[in-house]
Design a protein around this motif. Structure first.
Motif, PDB file in Angstrom:
ATOM      1  N   ILE A   1      73.281  54.059  19.631  1.00 16.94           N
ATOM      2  CA  ILE A   1      73.396  54.013  21.093  1.00 16.94           C
ATOM      3  C   ILE A   1      74.498  53.038  21.495  1.00 16.94           C
ATOM      4  CG2 ILE A   1      72.225  53.241  23.199  1.00 16.94           C
ATOM      5  CD1 ILE A   1      69.606  54.318  21.875  1.00 16.94           C
ATOM      6  N   HIS A   2      74.496  51.859  20.895  1.00 16.68           N
ATOM      7  CA  HIS A   2      75.492  50.855  21.249  1.00 16.68           C
ATOM      8  C   HIS A   2      76.907  51.366  20.994  1.00 16.68           C
ATOM      9  CE1 HIS A   2      77.084  46.860  21.989  1.00 16.68           C
ATOM     10  NE2 HIS A   2      77.820  46.992  20.908  1.00 16.68           N
ATOM     11  N   ARG A   3      77.070  52.110  19.898  1.00 22.13           N
ATOM     12  CA  ARG A   3      78.393  52.585  19.497  1.00 22.13           C
ATOM     13  C   ARG A   3      78.828  53.815  20.289  1.00 22.13           C
ATOM     14  NH1 ARG A   3      82.534  54.480  18.535  1.00 22.13           N
ATOM     15  NH2 ARG A   3      83.770  54.591  16.623  1.00 22.13           N
ATOM     16  N   MET A   4      77.902  54.691  20.633  1.00 21.73           N
ATOM     17  CA  MET A   4      78.281  56.014  21.109  1.00 21.73           C
ATOM     18  C   MET A   4      77.929  56.325  22.551  1.00 21.73           C
ATOM     19  SD  MET A   4      77.700  58.442  17.836  1.00 21.73           S
ATOM     20  CE  MET A   4      78.812  59.633  18.580  1.00 21.73           C
ATOM     21  N   ALA A   5      76.935  55.665  23.117  1.00 19.72           N
ATOM     22  CA  ALA A   5      76.499  56.047  24.469  1.00 19.72           C
ATOM     23  C   ALA A   5      77.582  55.701  25.484  1.00 19.72           C
ATOM     24  CB  ALA A   5      75.199  55.330  24.825  1.00 19.72           C
ATOM     25  N   PRO A   6      77.873  56.647  26.391  1.00 23.09           N
ATOM     26  CA  PRO A   6      78.813  56.315  27.463  1.00 23.09           C
ATOM     27  C   PRO A   6      78.200  55.285  28.402  1.00 23.09           C
ATOM     28  CG  PRO A   6      77.845  58.479  27.830  1.00 23.09           C
ATOM     29  CD  PRO A   6      77.361  58.018  26.487  1.00 23.09           C
ATOM     30  N   ILE A   7      79.050  54.625  29.182  1.00 13.90           N
ATOM     31  CA  ILE A   7      78.577  53.614  30.131  1.00 13.90           C
ATOM     32  C   ILE A   7      78.766  54.152  31.542  1.00 13.90           C
ATOM     33  CG2 ILE A   7      79.032  51.301  31.060  1.00 13.90           C
ATOM     34  CD1 ILE A   7      79.805  50.468  28.215  1.00 13.90           C
ATOM     35  N   CYS A   8      77.720  54.039  32.345  1.00 12.56           N
ATOM     36  CA  CYS A   8      77.781  54.491  33.736  1.00 12.56           C
ATOM     37  C   CYS A   8      78.889  53.731  34.464  1.00 12.56           C
ATOM     38  CB  CYS A   8      76.437  54.258  34.425  1.00 12.56           C
ATOM     39  SG  CYS A   8      76.466  54.677  36.185  1.00 12.56           S
ATOM     40  N   GLU A   9      79.759  54.478  35.132  1.00 15.34           N
ATOM     41  CA  GLU A   9      80.898  53.843  35.783  1.00 15.34           C
ATOM     42  C   GLU A   9      80.523  53.169  37.102  1.00 15.34           C
ATOM     43  OE1 GLU A   9      84.447  56.230  35.870  1.00 15.34           O
ATOM     44  OE2 GLU A   9      84.012  57.076  33.900  1.00 15.34           O
ATOM     45  N   HIS A  10      79.274  53.363  37.525  1.00 20.74           N
ATOM     46  CA  HIS A  10      78.829  52.699  38.755  1.00 20.74           C
ATOM     47  C   HIS A  10      77.985  51.462  38.455  1.00 20.74           C
ATOM     48  CE1 HIS A  10      77.742  52.117  42.903  1.00 20.74           C
ATOM     49  NE2 HIS A  10      76.464  52.132  42.577  1.00 20.74           N
ATOM     50  N   CYS A  11      76.899  51.619  37.686  1.00 21.92           N
ATOM     51  CA  CYS A  11      75.979  50.492  37.469  1.00 21.92           C
ATOM     52  C   CYS A  11      76.147  49.851  36.093  1.00 21.92           C
ATOM     53  CB  CYS A  11      74.531  50.943  37.686  1.00 21.92           C
ATOM     54  SG  CYS A  11      73.906  52.046  36.409  1.00 21.92           S
ATOM     55  N   ARG A  12      77.016  50.410  35.247  1.00 30.32           N
ATOM     56  CA  ARG A  12      77.379  49.843  33.948  1.00 30.32           C
ATOM     57  C   ARG A  12      76.264  49.918  32.902  1.00 30.32           C
ATOM     58  NH1 ARG A  12      82.193  50.632  34.230  1.00 30.32           N
ATOM     59  NH2 ARG A  12      82.481  49.412  32.348  1.00 30.32           N
ATOM     60  N   VAL A  13      75.191  50.648  33.171  1.00 31.98           N
ATOM     61  CA  VAL A  13      74.147  50.794  32.179  1.00 31.98           C
ATOM     62  C   VAL A  13      74.619  51.788  31.116  1.00 31.98           C
ATOM     63  CG1 VAL A  13      72.917  52.739  33.267  1.00 31.98           C
ATOM     64  CG2 VAL A  13      71.653  51.069  31.910  1.00 31.98           C
ATOM     65  N   GLN A  14      74.157  51.629  29.886  1.00 34.36           N
ATOM     66  CA  GLN A  14      74.493  52.614  28.861  1.00 34.36           C
ATOM     67  C   GLN A  14      73.665  53.865  29.089  1.00 34.36           C
ATOM     68  OE1 GLN A  14      74.414  50.626  24.909  1.00 34.36           O
ATOM     69  NE2 GLN A  14      76.544  51.238  24.939  1.00 34.36           N
ATOM     70  N   VAL A  15      74.339  55.006  29.052  1.00 34.12           N
ATOM     71  CA  VAL A  15      73.686  56.279  29.336  1.00 34.12           C
ATOM     72  C   VAL A  15      73.070  56.809  28.045  1.00 34.12           C
ATOM     73  CG1 VAL A  15      73.986  58.619  30.221  1.00 34.12           C
ATOM     74  CG2 VAL A  15      75.367  56.740  31.154  1.00 34.12           C
ATOM     75  N   ILE A  16      71.742  56.702  27.948  1.00 30.02           N
ATOM     76  CA  ILE A  16      71.070  57.189  26.735  1.00 30.02           C
ATOM     77  C   ILE A  16      70.251  58.443  27.025  1.00 30.02           C
ATOM     78  CG2 ILE A  16      71.024  54.938  25.640  1.00 30.02           C
ATOM     79  CD1 ILE A  16      68.116  54.671  26.494  1.00 30.02           C
ATOM     80  N   GLY A  17      70.243  58.874  28.267  1.00 31.22           N
ATOM     81  CA  GLY A  17      69.603  60.144  28.607  1.00 31.22           C
ATOM     82  C   GLY A  17      70.676  61.205  28.766  1.00 31.22           C
ATOM     83  N   GLN A  18      70.404  62.183  29.614  1.00 30.18           N
ATOM     84  CA  GLN A  18      71.361  63.269  29.814  1.00 30.18           C
ATOM     85  C   GLN A  18      72.639  62.762  30.454  1.00 30.18           C
ATOM     86  OE1 GLN A  18      71.174  66.166  28.644  1.00 30.18           O
ATOM     87  NE2 GLN A  18      69.033  66.572  28.214  1.00 30.18           N
TER      88      GLN A  18
END
Ligand SMILES: [Zn+2]
Length: 65
Positions: free
Chosen positions: A21-38
């Motif tokens: 997840i740390h390596r591959m999940a994209p980061i939300c461009e608004h709230c900066r959370v890592q996107v681990i769902g859809q």
């Protein structure tokens, strides 16, 4: 207990899900959370959901529940 993740023509090997997840999940461009769902992709931009996409001015994004 390693496993492979195949994405966009590349193979990544990890020994734990949190590393993947740390390596591959994209980061939300608004709230900066890592996107681990859809997540939501709009014109090459990633958001964690429709609410963040709309907050960035992306129109017509609806979360599918
Ligand atoms: Zn977000």
């Amino acid at each position: 207990m390693s496993f492979e993740v195949h994405a966009q023509g590349a193979v990544h090997v990890f020994d734990c899900f949190s590393c993947a997840i740390h390596r591959m999940a994209p980061i939300c461009e608004h709230c900066r959370v890592q996107v681990i769902g859809q997540g939501v992709e709009v014109e090459g931009h990633w958001y964690c959901g429709g609410h963040c996409a709309r907050a960035e001015g992306r129109a017509g994004i609806v979360d599918k529940v």
